[in-house]
Write a protein that holds these residues in place. Structure first.
Motif, PDB file in Angstrom:
ATOM      1  N   LYS A   1       1.362   6.882  -6.877  1.00 46.07           N
ATOM      2  CA  LYS A   1       0.323   7.830  -7.255  1.00 46.07           C
ATOM      3  C   LYS A   1       0.813   9.264  -7.076  1.00 46.07           C
ATOM      4  O   LYS A   1       0.361  10.168  -7.767  1.00 46.07           O
ATOM      5  CB  LYS A   1      -0.934   7.625  -6.414  1.00 46.07           C
TER       6      LYS A   1
ATOM      7  N   LYS B   1       0.827  -1.201   0.000  1.00 46.65           N
ATOM      8  CA  LYS B   1       0.000   0.000   0.000  1.00 46.65           C
ATOM      9  C   LYS B   1       0.865   1.256   0.000  1.00 46.65           C
ATOM     10  O   LYS B   1       0.545   2.241  -0.667  1.00 46.65           O
ATOM     11  CB  LYS B   1      -0.937   0.008   1.209  1.00 46.65           C
TER      12      LYS B   1
ATOM     13  N   GLU C   1       2.192   1.818  -3.496  1.00 55.19           N
ATOM     14  CA  GLU C   1       1.126   2.303  -4.374  1.00 55.19           C
ATOM     15  C   GLU C   1       0.858   3.783  -4.126  1.00 55.19           C
ATOM     16  O   GLU C   1       0.641   4.551  -5.066  1.00 55.19           O
ATOM     17  CB  GLU C   1      -0.156   1.493  -4.153  1.00 55.19           C
TER      18      GLU C   1
END
Length: 184
Positions: free
Chosen positions: A94, A87, A90
């Motif tokens: 982004k 997570k 990720e």
């Protein structure tokens, strides 16, 4: 013929319950030898009495169970850590498109969710239903011991039969010698 002094604790159906051979209370617990030749009904309270019998604990099985539980816990923690790292990557990929206010709001929501989860866990761990669910183990991993060794003064079925036979003999009037009827 001497019976082995190692007995296995078994439960019988409530309809097959008989009186305990020691205190004569109704019991569904039976101690039985491995060859099924000697058995007797006994109350669960007598199984906890150290003067009557001692449990034979399989230390290897206990250690194996502890090791397995520890391994499962390690695997669970590893999975959680890997998910958090995934997570995090990720989120970095982004980029920081959100502004500071949204991050702060998200962090507050996560903190509230964590505190709610911990309070729910505390509530469920204190409830008797959760304790029963947590302590429920498969039949092969019962917490109470299943194998017992009787103390030397313990009553086995054979000893009880001998005592019963002796009581019956003593009640028979022909068992004792009669008083002489003639003068010596």
């Amino acid at each position: 013929m001497a019976f082995p002094n190692v007995y296995t604790h078994r439960k019988v159906a409530d309809t097959k319950a008989k009186s305990c051979d020691i205190c004569y209370k109704l019991s569904t617990s039976v101690l039985i030898t491995a060859d099924n030749k000697d058995w007797f009904y006994v109350c669960p309270a007598h199984l906890k009495d150290t003067g009557f019998c001692t449990p034979k604990i399989d230390h290897a099985a206990i250690e194996a169970r502890r090791k397995r539980e520890l391994d499962e816990e390690v695997e669970r923690v590893k999975r959680e850590y890997e998910e958090k790292q995934k997570k995090k990557k990720e989120k970095e990929a982004k980029g920081d498109k959100k502004d500071e206010a949204e991050d702060k709001k998200e962090k507050d929501d996560k903190d509230r969710a964590k505190t709610q989860d911990t309070t729910d866990q505390v509530r469920t761990s204190n409830s008797p239903i959760a304790k029963d669910d947590a302590t429920t183990l498969p039949a092969e991993e019962e917490e109470e011991p299943r194998v017992f060794e009787l103390k030397s003064n313990g009553s086995t079925k054979r000893q009880l039969e001998i005592a019963k036979r002796n009581r019956e003999r003593m009640q028979d009037p022909t068992f004792f010698p009669s008083v002489p009827k003639s003068l010596p």
